[in-house]
Scaffold this motif. Structure first.
Motif, PDB file in Angstrom:
ATOM      1  N   ALA A 215      26.199  29.909  49.009  1.00  0.00           N
ATOM      2  CA  ALA A 215      27.138  28.557  49.383  1.00  0.00           C
ATOM      3  C   ALA A 215      27.989  28.953  50.548  1.00  0.00           C
ATOM      4  N   HIS A 216      28.505  30.174  50.568  1.00  0.00           N
ATOM      5  CA  HIS A 216      29.489  30.688  51.649  1.00  0.00           C
ATOM      6  C   HIS A 216      28.771  30.841  52.842  1.00  0.00           C
ATOM      7  N   SER A 217      27.379  31.150  52.809  1.00  0.00           N
ATOM      8  CA  SER A 217      26.579  31.430  54.040  1.00  0.00           C
ATOM      9  C   SER A 217      26.425  30.036  54.729  1.00  0.00           C
ATOM     10  N   LEU A 218      26.230  28.938  53.971  1.00  0.00           N
ATOM     11  CA  LEU A 218      26.149  27.775  54.303  1.00  0.00           C
ATOM     12  C   LEU A 218      27.164  26.928  54.970  1.00  0.00           C
ATOM     13  N   GLY A 219      28.513  27.600  54.512  1.00  0.00           N
ATOM     14  CA  GLY A 219      29.874  27.137  55.296  1.00  0.00           C
ATOM     15  C   GLY A 219      30.894  26.791  54.206  1.00  0.00           C
ATOM     16  N   ALA A 220      30.732  27.065  52.932  1.00  0.00           N
ATOM     17  CA  ALA A 220      31.741  26.698  51.828  1.00  0.00           C
ATOM     18  C   ALA A 220      32.880  27.662  52.101  1.00  0.00           C
ATOM     19  N   ASP A 221      34.252  27.162  51.996  1.00  0.00           N
ATOM     20  CA  ASP A 221      35.339  28.052  52.295  1.00  0.00           C
ATOM     21  C   ASP A 221      35.583  28.431  50.845  1.00  0.00           C
ATOM     22  N   GLU A 222      35.336  27.823  49.929  1.00  0.00           N
ATOM     23  CA  GLU A 222      35.362  28.544  48.370  1.00  0.00           C
ATOM     24  C   GLU A 222      34.190  27.866  47.531  1.00  0.00           C
ATOM     25  N   VAL A 223      33.885  28.683  46.658  1.00  0.00           N
ATOM     26  CA  VAL A 223      32.729  28.666  45.545  1.00  0.00           C
ATOM     27  C   VAL A 223      33.251  28.380  44.095  1.00  0.00           C
ATOM     28  N   VAL A 224      33.203  27.342  43.410  1.00  0.00           N
ATOM     29  CA  VAL A 224      33.930  27.241  42.225  1.00  0.00           C
ATOM     30  C   VAL A 224      32.665  27.025  40.988  1.00  0.00           C
ATOM     31  N   ILE A 225      32.603  27.866  39.862  1.00  0.00           N
ATOM     32  CA  ILE A 225      31.617  27.770  39.092  1.00  0.00           C
ATOM     33  C   ILE A 225      32.011  26.531  37.947  1.00  0.00           C
ATOM     34  N   SER A 226      31.383  25.471  38.142  1.00  0.00           N
ATOM     35  CA  SER A 226      31.787  24.366  37.287  1.00  0.00           C
ATOM     36  C   SER A 226      31.663  24.386  35.902  1.00  0.00           C
ATOM     37  N   THR A 227      31.024  25.502  35.433  1.00  0.00           N
ATOM     38  CA  THR A 227      31.097  25.667  33.907  1.00  0.00           C
ATOM     39  C   THR A 227      32.295  26.263  33.417  1.00  0.00           C
ATOM     40  N   ASP A 228      33.107  26.892  34.292  1.00  0.00           N
ATOM     41  CA  ASP A 228      34.085  27.938  34.053  1.00  0.00           C
ATOM     42  C   ASP A 228      35.273  27.056  33.977  1.00  0.00           C
ATOM     43  N   ALA A 229      36.025  26.720  32.925  1.00  0.00           N
ATOM     44  CA  ALA A 229      37.097  25.770  32.732  1.00  0.00           C
ATOM     45  C   ALA A 229      38.378  26.458  33.433  1.00  0.00           C
ATOM     46  N   ALA A 230      38.459  27.609  33.427  1.00  0.00           N
ATOM     47  CA  ALA A 230      39.662  28.254  33.998  1.00  0.00           C
ATOM     48  C   ALA A 230      39.513  27.807  35.732  1.00  0.00           C
ATOM     49  N   GLN A 231      38.350  28.137  36.221  1.00  0.00           N
ATOM     50  CA  GLN A 231      38.253  28.036  37.710  1.00  0.00           C
ATOM     51  C   GLN A 231      38.670  26.651  38.194  1.00  0.00           C
ATOM     52  N   MET A 232      37.744  25.609  37.249  1.00  0.00           N
ATOM     53  CA  MET A 232      38.092  24.162  37.418  1.00  0.00           C
ATOM     54  C   MET A 232      39.552  23.821  37.345  1.00  0.00           C
ATOM     55  N   LYS A 233      40.231  24.232  36.532  1.00  0.00           N
ATOM     56  CA  LYS A 233      41.739  23.796  36.163  1.00  0.00           C
ATOM     57  C   LYS A 233      42.584  24.212  37.553  1.00  0.00           C
ATOM     58  N   GLN A 234      42.065  25.325  38.205  1.00  0.00           N
ATOM     59  CA  GLN A 234      42.979  25.699  39.164  1.00  0.00           C
ATOM     60  C   GLN A 234      42.896  24.597  40.284  1.00  0.00           C
ATOM     61  N   HIS A 235      41.632  23.832  40.388  1.00  0.00           N
ATOM     62  CA  HIS A 235      41.651  22.976  41.407  1.00  0.00           C
ATOM     63  C   HIS A 235      42.188  21.430  41.036  1.00  0.00           C
ATOM     64  N   ALA A 236      42.666  21.201  39.845  1.00  0.00           N
ATOM     65  CA  ALA A 236      43.030  20.003  39.236  1.00  0.00           C
ATOM     66  C   ALA A 236      44.056  19.146  40.277  1.00  0.00           C
ATOM     67  N   GLY A 237      43.536  18.040  40.709  1.00  0.00           N
ATOM     68  CA  GLY A 237      44.537  17.215  41.217  1.00  0.00           C
ATOM     69  C   GLY A 237      44.429  17.373  42.752  1.00  0.00           C
ATOM     70  N   THR A 238      43.457  18.338  43.468  1.00  0.00           N
ATOM     71  CA  THR A 238      43.553  18.516  44.740  1.00  0.00           C
ATOM     72  C   THR A 238      42.614  18.071  45.872  1.00  0.00           C
TER      73      THR A 238
END
Length: 350
Positions: A215-238
Motif C-alpha cells: 500500500a505504501h508503494s502504491l502511494g499511501a501516506d498511511e496504512v490502517v488495519i481495519s480490524t484493529d479497533a485501536a488503530q481505527m479509533k485514532q482516525h475517528a472523525g478525521t
C-alpha cells in the motif's frame, strides 16, 4: 466480417475460442484491432450468469486498448493507426438529461454496454473485448497517449481507473483533503494511486498486515488495519472522503465513524448480499453521507486517461494468454493477482 474471439456458450461452459461477426464500419464508426483487454470481475459474474440476463454466446471484455484499423466516412476525431481505448460503454440515447451532461453511464433510456447489451448486430447483443477486433461509434472511443510499452497496463484504466477516478473527482479530492481507500485490490490499488496523484493525504485500509508495504508503494501516506479497533479509533472523525472498493458485505459503521462532519463514504463495490444496515445516528449527528458511484461518462473517462498519462499512472498487471482466461478467473476469485489480469489478444489466433 469474422474475427477470432473467446467466449462461453453457457454459464457452465468454459471460455473457449469462437468466431464472431463484426459489422463493417458505418459512417461514424471506428474499427479497432485490439491489442490488450483487461479482465474484470464483471466479466466473470456475467459469463457465469451470476447476474441476471446473460445472453449467449457471451464474449466479455470492457477494458480495451488497440489501434484504429479503419474509419467511417464521417469520422473526424480519429485516423488509422491511432492508439485508442474502449471502456464499459459503446452507446447511449444521446438526448436525455444525463447524456446531455456527459454522464452516459446514467442514460435515462439505458446505456449500451460493451458486451451483453441488446444490439442490431449479430447475434443480437454486443460482444466485448475478448476478441481481435471491434467496431465502435467514434463518440465512445477514447484517445490514449501513454507510451506503447505501457498499453497493456493502460487497459484496466478503462474500468478500474474510471470507477475510482470519478468519485474522487466528484467529491473534490485534492490537497488539504484526507482520503481513505478501503481494500487493496483491482479497484483499491487504482484508488490509492489516483488519490495520491491528486494531492490528497491518502490512507489505505486493509485487513491484512502483509499488504502494508504494498500500500505504501502504491502511494499511501498511511496504512490502517481495519480490524484493529485501536488503530481505527485514532482516525475517528478525521476523513473528508472514504472510497470503499470492497465487494463483500461488511459493517459500514466502522468507516462512517471515521468521517468528519459532512464527510462521505462512497461505495463502488457491489456485494452479493446487502451490507448490514448502517447506524443512522452516525449519519444524522454528523451530516454524513453514504453514497455510490458508477464508472464515468466518456468525457470524464478521457479526462482520467489524460490525467494518468500526465502522472505516469497505469494499473499493476499480470499478462495472460487467451487460453488462460478460465484459470485467471479462478485465481481472481482467490484474490491471487496483483492487481489486474490483462489478455494479450494476439494469442487469440494461436
Amino acid at each position: 466480417m469474422s474475427t477470432h474471439a473467446y467466449g462461453a456458450h453457457a454459464a457452465d461452459k468454459p471460455i473457449e475460442a469462437i468466431a464472431i461477426e463484426r459489422r463493417a464500419p458505418g459512417p461514424q464508426d471506428v474499427q479497432i484491432d485490439i491489442a490488450y483487454c483487461g479482465i474484470c470481475h464483471s466479466d466473470l459474474h456475467t459469463v457465469r450468469a451470476e447476474w441476471q440476463g446473460t445472453r449467449y454466446p457471451c464474449v466479455p471484455g470492457h477494458e480495451i486498448v488497440g489501434h484504429v484499423s479503419a474509419i467511417g466516412s464521417d469520422v473526424g476525431t480519429f485516423k488509422v493507426g491511432d492508439t485508442v481505448g474502449v471502456g464499459c460503454l459503446v452507446g447511449s440515447c444521446q438526448h436525455c438529461a444525463a447524456c446531455d451532461e456527459g454522464l452516459e453511464q446514467f442514460c435515462a433510456n439505458g446505456f449500451v454496454g460493451t458486451y451483453n447489451s441488446p444490439s442490431a448486430d449479430a447475434p443480437g447483443h454486443t460482444l466485448g473485448g475478448y476478441s481481435q477486433q471491434i467496431v465502435v461509434d467514434e463518440k465512445f472511443v477514447l484517445k490514449i497517449t501513454h507510451p506503447e510499452d505501457q498499453l497493456a497496463a493502460v487497459a484496466p484504466l478503462l474500468c478500474a481507473g474510471i470507477t475510482t477516478y470519478s468519485p474522487l473527482r466528484h467529491w473534490k479530492t485534492g490537497p488539504g483533503k484526507k482520503v481513505g481507500v478501503v481494500g487493496i485490490g483491482g479497484l483499491g490499488h487504482m484508488g490509492i494511486k489516483l488519490a495520491h496523484a491528486m494531492g490528497a493525504h491518502t490512507v489505505a485500509f486493509t485487513t491484512s498486515e502483509s499488504k502494508r508495504q504494498a500500500a505504501h508503494s502504491l502511494g499511501a501516506d498511511e496504512v490502517v488495519i481495519s480490524t484493529d479497533a485501536a488503530q481505527m479509533k485514532q482516525h475517528a472523525g478525521t476523513f473528508d472522503f472514504i472510497l470503499n472498493t470492497v465487494a463483500a458485505s461488511h459493517n459500514l459503521d466502522v468507516f462512517t465513524t471515521l468521517l468528519k462532519r459532512d464527510g462521505t463514504l462512497c461505495l463502488v463495490g457491489v456485494p452479493a448480499s446487502p451490507h448490514p444496515s448502517p447506524s443512522i445516528y452516525q449519519l444524522i449527528f454528523g451530516r454524513k453521507a453514504i453514497a455510490g458511484s458508477f464508472i464515468g461518462g466518456i468525457a470524464e473517462t478521457q479526462e482520467m486517461l489524460d490525467f494518468c498519462a500526465e502522472h505516469g499512472i497505469v494499473s499493476d498487471i499480470e499478462m495472460v494468454s487467451a487460453q488462460q482466461i478460465d484459470e485467471a478467473y479462478e485465481r481472481m476469485l482467490k484474490s491471487d493477482v496483483k492487481y489486474r489480469f490483462v489478455i494479450d489478444n494476439a494469442t487469440m489466433s494461436a
